[in-house]
Design a protein around this motif. Structure first.
Motif, short mmCIF file in Angstrom:
data_model
loop_
_atom_site.label_atom_id
_atom_site.label_comp_id
_atom_site.label_asym_id
_atom_site.label_seq_id
_atom_site.Cartn_x
_atom_site.Cartn_y
_atom_site.Cartn_z
N GLU A 1 42.88 47.09 55.43
CA GLU A 1 42.64 46.70 54.05
C GLU A 1 41.26 47.14 53.59
OE1 GLU A 1 43.96 42.63 53.41
OE2 GLU A 1 42.88 42.79 51.49
N ARG A 2 40.31 47.01 54.50
CA ARG A 2 38.96 47.45 54.09
C ARG A 2 38.94 48.92 53.78
NH1 ARG A 2 37.03 44.20 58.53
NH2 ARG A 2 36.91 42.11 57.66
N LYS B 1 36.20 58.79 33.90
CA LYS B 1 36.92 59.53 32.88
C LYS B 1 37.35 58.63 31.74
CE LYS B 1 38.84 62.74 36.20
NZ LYS B 1 40.07 63.13 36.84
N LYS B 2 36.87 57.40 31.77
CA LYS B 2 37.43 56.40 30.85
C LYS B 2 37.15 56.81 29.41
CE LYS B 2 34.94 52.67 29.79
NZ LYS B 2 34.40 51.30 29.79
N LYS C 1 40.27 52.48 47.14
CA LYS C 1 40.48 52.00 45.77
C LYS C 1 39.20 52.07 44.97
CE LYS C 1 42.48 47.89 45.23
NZ LYS C 1 43.44 46.79 45.12
N GLU C 2 38.12 51.66 45.60
CA GLU C 2 36.84 51.70 44.90
C GLU C 2 36.52 53.12 44.46
OE1 GLU C 2 35.48 47.80 44.58
OE2 GLU C 2 34.41 49.62 43.97
N CYS D 1 39.13 41.23 51.99
CA CYS D 1 40.18 40.61 52.81
C CYS D 1 40.26 39.11 52.66
CB CYS D 1 39.99 40.94 54.29
SG CYS D 1 39.68 42.65 54.59
N LEU E 1 44.43 48.67 40.73
CA LEU E 1 42.99 48.86 40.65
C LEU E 1 42.36 47.81 39.77
CD1 LEU E 1 42.57 52.71 40.38
CD2 LEU E 1 41.93 51.24 42.26
N ARG E 2 43.00 47.59 38.62
CA ARG E 2 42.45 46.58 37.73
C ARG E 2 43.55 46.15 36.76
NH1 ARG E 2 40.19 51.40 35.18
NH2 ARG E 2 41.40 51.65 33.28
N LEU F 1 38.56 55.51 43.98
CA LEU F 1 39.48 55.92 42.92
C LEU F 1 39.05 55.30 41.60
CD1 LEU F 1 42.07 57.48 42.41
CD2 LEU F 1 43.33 55.41 42.90
N HIS F 2 38.71 54.03 41.71
CA HIS F 2 38.31 53.31 40.50
C HIS F 2 37.11 53.98 39.85
CE1 HIS F 2 37.23 49.40 38.36
NE2 HIS F 2 38.35 49.83 37.87
N SER G 1 44.53 58.19 33.48
CA SER G 1 44.84 58.51 34.87
C SER G 1 44.99 57.26 35.72
CB SER G 1 43.73 59.38 35.45
OG SER G 1 42.48 58.83 35.10
N TYR H 1 41.43 50.63 52.75
CA TYR H 1 42.17 50.77 51.49
C TYR H 1 41.29 50.40 50.31
CZ TYR H 1 45.79 49.43 48.11
OH TYR H 1 46.55 49.29 47.00
N ASN H 2 40.53 49.32 50.51
CA ASN H 2 39.65 48.90 49.42
C ASN H 2 38.61 49.98 49.12
OD1 ASN H 2 40.85 46.50 48.94
ND2 ASN H 2 39.46 45.28 50.20
N VAL I 1 38.23 56.98 38.17
CA VAL I 1 38.98 56.69 36.95
C VAL I 1 38.04 56.22 35.86
CG1 VAL I 1 40.56 54.95 36.00
CG2 VAL I 1 41.18 56.24 38.02
N MET I 2 37.15 55.34 36.23
CA MET I 2 36.26 54.78 35.21
C MET I 2 35.39 55.88 34.59
SD MET I 2 37.00 51.72 34.81
CE MET I 2 35.79 50.66 34.10
#
Lengths: 558, 398
Positions: A197-198, A214-215, A204-205, B105, B63-64, A207-208, B40, A200-201, A211-212
């Motif tokens: 999970e860590r 390009k917001k 995700k971070e 976690c 993600l959010r 990716l976030h 995206s 994965y997190n 993404v942000m």
């Protein structure tokens, strides 16, 4: 079976008498084995004879006699010789001795028979006991074998039990082990999961972030026009005040929920308390009032009285509104106590009932049942009888109503039920008519009397009038003599007479009464008035008389 | 496709596509529309807020959550949302929203005020892996339950305090579904051991458990079984060429309910033991609106709906269908249950009886889910591509 005494009696020489010799044999019988019946055969006379002659021969008569004498004397018999050392035989004593010996022999035989009988009995008893003993020994053997078998089985079962216990323990241990394995694996998996999970997190971070970044360019919302807010107000900035307000709102919501719940609980509580109170009252009412023994009362007395007092007080104070600890406890304690008492009471009643069922009152029940049965039989019989009676009556009634009969009988039978009454009625009618006739006769006589009286009165009035005239005439001449005291009394007397007469003829009274005071007052006017009155009285009498006696002879009146 | 609450005056429709675009239409003003583009970030789920003016979009990979406001055109973000089935829960009165989050976690729950989206409370939960959250209808208690590997349900008050924890057993698969009773008095928990446990709101302890055996032996239970009845072939009304409507009605079997005599053995399946998420256990729970009945479905007896009488805490009725139950829902006004089994019939049950209704649609119409209107007069029947609205006639009460 002991030894037998042998008595060998030597044979006496006979003068032609046969003397039988009885010999008995000595037996030593071993206990319980071969017992033989002793029975001596009567020896035949011939053999006996030879046998008998063996003792005494012609040569040794004297010796045998002396021997016999010696033996007899030692046995206590009198001597057979006439004198002590003589040779002459005392025949009498010899005969006596023989008789004695015979008697003795009989006695001995009887004793022997008895003994033999007993011997037999004892023998059979012994046999029986030996059989029993053998059977018991067999049974003992069998039981011993059984016991051994059962013990064996018991042992086997115990070992099985032990094995099963062992298995169970093993299984339990295995389960525990498996659980431990599971828990350790679970922790391992959790750890691995967390690690993944860590990772994965982190992805995700990353990716976030991408993404942000390009917001600004891409994410947008196109709306034709704004939609109004739900509550119509405008949006407000988020400040601390709003935060505080939100907190407040939240607490308000929670509080209202709590309050609602508390209210519900209070209501429920009150209900339950009411129910408990009611239950307590009912339990108290169910219990017998003064069945408590003085000892018990002394024990529970102060407590109960205290409780009662307290409860009384509290009841006054609306105790169900108080909910403090002590009050609650008191209520529950008092209910528990009452309930226990009720339980004891019910148990006592139960015991009583069971005793009654099983005890000496059984007979009463039986008797009462018998009585009851008798009663029911009697009643049934009665019912039967009544039913039969009713049936017969019904039958008769039907017969009466429906049976075809000839004219005479029908005529006779018509109204036969009312015959008696009819006759009675006729009788009464007859009586009534007789009485009526009598009454009429009396009435007639009364009217005649009244008429006569009227006439007499008329005559009297005329006389009186004439007399008064005379008086007046005399008064005018002689004033002092005019004291016609008698007239009012005589006059007064007549209304009474009239009244009496009038009573017998009812309707005449009134006019007479009326007329009499009138006439009493106006006696000065007397001659004419009296005559008038009397005239007046009689016509109404006359008038009334025909009215009254219209059915009878009207011609009697004037 | 989502519907905003239909009782709202401004009824808006939204539809989203997988590449991140969300389109909103208005039912009342057909020319009003709105387009939301997540870009995206992509879109996984989208839902309305209870006031009908905000749209919450969940982006890909969770993600959010983006909160788009239709009144202010503003945007808010909620970070680290939890990727679980029921991660967002609104209270019944629409005031508060609970969002399940996961950071480092660990599971957290954030409570927001819906009027201005302000964070009210944020607390952690003692769960291994939070599976779902649900508000009680009175809005004061939040039920949080753990993954199916762990039977654990936690009850939190509105202000974030832990009220109680309930664990029925260890090691076996745990909670599958939960349902609150409309009065918030009871919490029904359906688990993988084919039982439903009911907790009461005063002590949060179990008051009873309901079992779902494959054989029903109690004589007081009524078992309705759906049986097919062959349609009567009326030769006079045949027409040539046969119209489409009549053709479809020919080929679809009529069905009706029969009462079976107890003891009844229900059709059950044995789930494969070594696969994850086995089809076993109580997967669907619903309380009726008057709090009198609870409808459950045991997944390894897939054709049966069990209806329990809550007043007596006993099994009342079992409905056995011919095919597996897809979904059921209670009428929001009366104790009336509608269920569908993937064919073109809708089945209704009420304490007065049950009926099977054929939906007169052309072609194949396989109902997979249904939804009652809040007035209880109509319901929407949805299949994969179509839906139809079914109106129920109300009987005139004299």
């Amino acid at each position: 079976m002991g030894d037998w005494k042998t008595v060998t009696v030597p044979v006496l020489p006979s003068d032609g008498k046969n003397i039988f010799q009885y010999t008995s044999e000595r037996r030593i019988s071993s206990p319980g084995m071969n017992s033989q019946v002793l029975r001596l055969p009567l020896p035949s006379s011939k053999s006996m004879h030879t046998f008998f002659s063996a003792f005494c021969t012609e040569e040794n008569i004297e010796q045998s006699l002396s021997y016999l004498d010696r033996e007899l004397t030692t046995l206590g018999f009198p001597s057979i010789f006439a004198e002590p050392r003589g040779r002459e035989l005392n025949l009498i004593s010899v005969i006596n001795c023989m008789n004695e010996l015979l008697v003795l022999q009989h006695k001995n035989l009887r004793a022997q028979e008895e003994v033999e009988m007993q011997h037999l009995k004892l023998g059979s008893d012994m046999d029986h006991l030996q059989n029993c003993y053998a059977k018991l020994k067999e049974q003992l053997e069998l039981s011993k074998r059984e016991i051994v078998g059962l013990q064996e089985r018991d042992r086997q079962l115990q070992t099985k039990n032990r094995n099963l216990h062992q298995l169970l323990k093993n299984e339990k241990d295995e389960v525990q082990k498996l659980q431990n394995i599971i828990s350790s694996r679970a922790t391992q998996y959790n750890h691995d999961m967390k690690r993944k999970e860590r990772e994965y997190n982190k992805l995700k971070e990353r990716l976030h972030q991408l993404v942000m970044n390009k917001k600004d360019k891409k994410i947008a919302m196109e709306v034709l026009n704004y939609v109004g807010r739900a509550d119509g107000k405008r949006g407000a900035w988020r400040t601390d005040k709003t935060e505080a307000r939100n907190e407040e709102e939240m607490y308000k919501v929670l509080l209202s929920d709590f309050e609602q719940r508390q209210k519900q609980l209070l209501v429920e509580n009150a209900e339950l308390k009411k129910v408990l109170q009611q239950m307590k009252k009912e339990i108290i009412s169910l219990l017998p009032p003064q069945k408590q023994k003085p000892k018990e009362r002394s024990e529970d007395g102060p407590v109960l009285s205290d409780l009662e007092e307290d409860i009384g007080e509290l009841n006054k104070e609306n105790m169900w509104e108080l909910s403090c600890e002590t009050v609650r406890e008191q209520l529950t304690n008092s209910i528990r106590k009452q309930w226990r008492m009720l339980k004891n009471h019910v148990e006592k009643l139960d015991n009583q009932v069971s005793r009654v069922h099983s005890g000496a009152l059984n007979d009463k029940d039986v008797i009462s049942r018998e009585d009851h049965e008798l009663e029911t039989e009697k009643l049934e019989l009665e019912i039967q009888q009544c039913k039969e009676m009713i049936k017969t009556q019904q039958q008769l009634l039907q017969q009466q109503l429906m049976s075809p009969c000839d004219d005479d009988t029908t005529l006779l039978l018509q109204d036969c039920y009312l015959l008696e009454e009819k006759e009675r009625l006729q009788e009464e009618w007859r009586l009534f008519r007789e009485q009526k006739k009598n009454f009429e006769k009396e009435r007639r006589s009364f009217t005649e009397a009244a008429i006569r009286l009227g006439l007499e009165r008329k005559a009297f009035e005329e006389d009186r009038g004439a007399w008064l005239k005379q008086q007046f005439l005399s008064m005018s001449t002689d004033y002092k003599h005019s004291e016609s005291v008698t007239t009012p009394s005589a006059f007064l007397g007549s209304p009474d007479q009239d009244n009496r007469l009038a009573k017998s003829a009812s309707r005449q009274r009134k006019p007479h009464c009326l007329s009499s005071p009138l006439s009493a007052e106006s006696w000065q006017q007397t001659p004419q008035s009296i005559t008038n009155n009397s005239a007046a009285s009689t016509p109404p009498a006359r008038d009334s008389k025909p009215n009254q006696w219209e059915e009878s002879e009207g011609e009697e009146t004037e | 496709m989502n519907f905003s609450e239909l009782f709202k005056l401004t009824s808006l429709l939204s539809r989203f596509s997988p590449n991140g675009k969300c389109l909103v239409w208005s039912l009342e003003q057909p020319d009003w529309h709105c387009k939301i583009d997540e870009g995206s970030a992509g879109l996984v789920a989208s839902c309305w807020s209870p006031d009908g003016r905000h749209i919450l979009n969940t982006t890909e990979f969770h993600l959010r959550i983006t909160v788009w406001s239709l009144c202010t055109k503003s945007v808010s973000y909620i970070k680290y949302p939890k990727a679980c089935q029921q991660g967002i829960a609104f209270t019944k009165d629409g005031r508060y929203m609970a969002v399940a989050e996961r950071r480092d976690c660990k599971d957290f729950v954030s409570i927001f005020v819906c009027s201005d989206w302000q964070l009210l409370r944020h607390f952690d939960t003692e769960t291994q892996d939070l599976f779902g959250i649900e508000w009680a209808p009175n809005g004061c208690v939040l039920a949080v339950w753990d993954t199916c590997l762990e039977y654990k349900i936690l009850l939190y008050s509105l202000d974030g305090r832990l009220l109680s924890t309930y664990r029925a057993y260890e090691w076996s698969l745990g909670i599958k579904s939960i349902a609150w009773s409309p009065s918030s008095q009871f919490l029904a928990i359906g688990s993988y051991d084919e039982k439903v446990r009911i907790l009461n709101h005063v002590t949060w302890k179990k008051i009873t458990e309901f079992e779902h055996p494959t054989t029903i032996a109690n004589t007081k239970t009524i078992v309705y079984k759906e049986v097919e009845k062959s349609p009567s072939a009326e030769t006079e009304t045949l027409s040539f060429p046969p119209s489409r409507a009549s053709a479809s009605s020919w080929f679809s079997m009529q069905s009706k309910y029969d009462i079976s005599q107890v003891p009844v053995s229900l059709h059950h399946i044995k789930p494969v033991a070594d696969r994850a998420n086995p089809k076993i256990g109580v997967g669907m729970l619903a309380f009726s609106a008057d709090n009198c009945f609870l409808a459950t479905k045991n997944d390894n007896i897939p054709n049966a709906v069990w209806i329990w009488d809550i007043q007596k805490l006993k099994l009342f009725v079992v409905l056995e269908q011919l095919s597996a139950i897809q979904s059921f829902q209670w009428d929001p006004r009366q104790p009336r249950l509608a269920l569908c089994t993937g064919n073109s019939k809708v089945y209704l049950w009420s304490p007065a009886g049950c009926v099977s209704v054929q939906v007169p649609m052309e072609g194949d119409f396989q109902i997979v889910s249904l939804s009652w209107h809040s007035s209880g007069d109509s319901m929407a029947l949805l299949s994969k591509d179509n839906f139809c609205v079914c109106y129920l006639e109300r009987e005139e009460v004299k």
